[in-house]
Write a protein that holds these residues in place. Structure first.
Motif, PDB file in Angstrom:
ATOM      1  N   VAL A  44       0.849  -1.200   0.000  1.00  0.00           N
ATOM      2  CA  VAL A  44       0.000   0.000   0.000  1.00  0.00           C
ATOM      3  C   VAL A  44       0.887   1.253   0.000  1.00  0.00           C
ATOM      4  N   SER A  45       1.915   1.233   0.827  1.00  0.00           N
ATOM      5  CA  SER A  45       2.833   2.358   0.897  1.00  0.00           C
ATOM      6  C   SER A  45       3.543   2.558  -0.444  1.00  0.00           C
ATOM      7  N   LEU A  46       3.967   1.453  -1.068  1.00  0.00           N
ATOM      8  CA  LEU A  46       4.623   1.534  -2.366  1.00  0.00           C
ATOM      9  C   LEU A  46       3.684   2.121  -3.413  1.00  0.00           C
ATOM     10  N   GLU A  47       2.439   1.684  -3.432  1.00  0.00           N
ATOM     11  CA  GLU A  47       1.472   2.210  -4.388  1.00  0.00           C
ATOM     12  C   GLU A  47       1.241   3.708  -4.163  1.00  0.00           C
ATOM     13  N   GLU A  48       1.164   4.110  -2.883  1.00  0.00           N
ATOM     14  CA  GLU A  48       0.983   5.533  -2.576  1.00  0.00           C
ATOM     15  C   GLU A  48       2.184   6.343  -3.069  1.00  0.00           C
ATOM     16  N   HIS A  49       3.386   5.798  -2.843  1.00  0.00           N
ATOM     17  CA  HIS A  49       4.583   6.488  -3.302  1.00  0.00           C
ATOM     18  C   HIS A  49       4.621   6.564  -4.832  1.00  0.00           C
ATOM     19  N   GLN A  50       4.224   5.485  -5.508  1.00  0.00           N
ATOM     20  CA  GLN A  50       4.197   5.491  -6.973  1.00  0.00           C
ATOM     21  C   GLN A  50       3.185   6.505  -7.491  1.00  0.00           C
ATOM     22  N   ASP A  51       2.012   6.552  -6.848  1.00  0.00           N
ATOM     23  CA  ASP A  51       1.000   7.525  -7.253  1.00  0.00           C
ATOM     24  C   ASP A  51       1.518   8.957  -7.061  1.00  0.00           C
ATOM     25  N   ALA A  52       2.156   9.189  -5.906  1.00  0.00           N
ATOM     26  CA  ALA A  52       2.698  10.521  -5.637  1.00  0.00           C
ATOM     27  C   ALA A  52       3.788  10.869  -6.654  1.00  0.00           C
ATOM     28  N   LEU A  53       4.654   9.904  -6.953  1.00  0.00           N
ATOM     29  CA  LEU A  53       5.721  10.136  -7.921  1.00  0.00           C
ATOM     30  C   LEU A  53       5.141  10.398  -9.313  1.00  0.00           C
ATOM     31  N   GLU A  54       4.117   9.650  -9.686  1.00  0.00           N
ATOM     32  CA  GLU A  54       3.475   9.852 -10.986  1.00  0.00           C
ATOM     33  C   GLU A  54       2.832  11.232 -11.065  1.00  0.00           C
ATOM     34  N   LEU A  55       2.208  11.675  -9.981  1.00  0.00           N
ATOM     35  CA  LEU A  55       1.616  13.002  -9.934  1.00  0.00           C
ATOM     36  C   LEU A  55       2.699  14.074 -10.083  1.00  0.00           C
ATOM     37  N   ILE A  56       3.787  13.919  -9.358  1.00  0.00           N
ATOM     38  CA  ILE A  56       4.902  14.867  -9.442  1.00  0.00           C
ATOM     39  C   ILE A  56       5.476  14.881 -10.858  1.00  0.00           C
ATOM     40  N   MET A  57       5.667  13.701 -11.433  1.00  0.00           N
ATOM     41  CA  MET A  57       6.231  13.623 -12.777  1.00  0.00           C
ATOM     42  C   MET A  57       5.281  14.220 -13.811  1.00  0.00           C
ATOM     43  N   SER A  58       3.986  14.015 -13.667  1.00  0.00           N
ATOM     44  CA  SER A  58       3.046  14.589 -14.633  1.00  0.00           C
ATOM     45  C   SER A  58       3.067  16.113 -14.543  1.00  0.00           C
ATOM     46  N   LYS A  59       3.144  16.656 -13.313  1.00  0.00           N
ATOM     47  CA  LYS A  59       3.243  18.108 -13.168  1.00  0.00           C
ATOM     48  C   LYS A  59       4.559  18.607 -13.759  1.00  0.00           C
ATOM     49  N   TYR A  60       5.630  17.858 -13.531  1.00  0.00           N
ATOM     50  CA  TYR A  60       6.937  18.229 -14.070  1.00  0.00           C
ATOM     51  C   TYR A  60       6.891  18.234 -15.605  1.00  0.00           C
ATOM     52  N   ARG A  61       6.307  17.175 -16.175  1.00  0.00           N
ATOM     53  CA  ARG A  61       6.215  17.096 -17.637  1.00  0.00           C
ATOM     54  C   ARG A  61       5.390  18.247 -18.195  1.00  0.00           C
ATOM     55  N   LYS A  62       4.295  18.563 -17.523  1.00  0.00           N
ATOM     56  CA  LYS A  62       3.429  19.651 -17.963  1.00  0.00           C
ATOM     57  C   LYS A  62       4.185  20.979 -17.938  1.00  0.00           C
ATOM     58  N   GLN A  63       4.918  21.221 -16.851  1.00  0.00           N
ATOM     59  CA  GLN A  63       5.685  22.465 -16.752  1.00  0.00           C
ATOM     60  C   GLN A  63       6.794  22.512 -17.797  1.00  0.00           C
ATOM     61  N   MET A  64       7.454  21.393 -18.019  1.00  0.00           N
ATOM     62  CA  MET A  64       8.518  21.356 -19.025  1.00  0.00           C
ATOM     63  C   MET A  64       7.935  21.602 -20.422  1.00  0.00           C
ATOM     64  N   LEU A  65       6.773  21.024 -20.701  1.00  0.00           N
ATOM     65  CA  LEU A  65       6.125  21.225 -21.989  1.00  0.00           C
ATOM     66  C   LEU A  65       5.771  22.702 -22.167  1.00  0.00           C
ATOM     67  N   GLN A  66       5.229  23.318 -21.120  1.00  0.00           N
ATOM     68  CA  GLN A  66       4.912  24.751 -21.191  1.00  0.00           C
ATOM     69  C   GLN A  66       6.180  25.573 -21.394  1.00  0.00           C
ATOM     70  N   LEU A  67       7.233  25.200 -20.689  1.00  0.00           N
ATOM     71  CA  LEU A  67       8.509  25.909 -20.822  1.00  0.00           C
ATOM     72  C   LEU A  67       9.047  25.782 -22.241  1.00  0.00           C
ATOM     73  N   LEU A  68       9.015  24.556 -22.783  1.00  0.00           N
ATOM     74  CA  LEU A  68       9.514  24.337 -24.141  1.00  0.00           C
ATOM     75  C   LEU A  68       8.666  25.080 -25.155  1.00  0.00           C
ATOM     76  N   GLU A  69       7.342  25.080 -24.972  1.00  0.00           N
ATOM     77  CA  GLU A  69       6.475  25.811 -25.894  1.00  0.00           C
ATOM     78  C   GLU A  69       6.776  27.298 -25.828  1.00  0.00           C
ATOM     79  N   GLY A  70       6.988  27.796 -24.619  1.00  0.00           N
ATOM     80  CA  GLY A  70       7.344  29.209 -24.465  1.00  0.00           C
ATOM     81  C   GLY A  70       8.657  29.516 -25.146  1.00  0.00           C
ATOM     82  N   ARG A  71       9.635  28.636 -24.997  1.00  0.00           N
ATOM     83  CA  ARG A  71      10.935  28.832 -25.645  1.00  0.00           C
ATOM     84  C   ARG A  71      10.800  28.758 -27.152  1.00  0.00           C
TER      85      ARG A  71
END
Length: 152
Positions: A44-71
């Protein structure tokens, strides 16, 4: 030193060979259940950590995509301006080339007309020259015939 010095680690865990088999099995079952519970909690703890990591990575990808589009927009804007300037210059040159082509076509047309006029005038002069030569020849012949008719 006596073999028994009070309750210690050896005293807390009785020798498994002295316990009865059903007591050993009960202890092992309890340990297995505890391990299984701990395993479920870890999953359960591993799944929670994976979900949290996936959420962080999706936000990171979204920000990077916005940054690249801006560039890309920032990088594309100067290129686009240069392209537009070049396009305007090319259009201007094409217009000038078309104008020069029209002037050249008009010049060729005028030259052709002039050439045909010269050819026509030359043909007229050749015809006139031929007729004049014929008249001259007739005139010479008649002069010679007239001379022959004169008494010597």
């Amino acid at each position: 030193a006596s073999p028994r010095q009070g309750p210690g680690p050896a005293a807390e865990r009785p020798d498994p060979s002295r316990l009865r088999p059903h007591v050993v099995l009960a202890q092992e079952n309890t340990q297995i259940r505890d391990l299984q519970q701990e395993n479920r909690e870890l999953w359960v703890s591993l799944e929670e950590h994976q979900d949290a990591l996936e959420l962080i990575m999706s936000k990171y990808r979204k920000q990077m995509l916005q940054l690249l589009e801006g560039r890309k927009r920032e990088e594309a804007e100067p290129v686009l301006k240069v392209h537009q300037a070049n396009s305007g210059e090319i259009e201007s040159q094409i217009d000038r080339i078309c104008e020069m082509g029209a002037v050249m076509r008009k010049a060729v047309q005028v030259d052709d007309e002039q050439f045909f006029k010269v050819q026509e005038r030359l043909a007229q002069l050749e015809l006139e020259n031929k007729e004049l030569r014929e008249l001259l020849l007739i005139s010479k012949e008649s002069f010679e015939v007239g001379r022959e008719d004169l008494p010597d």
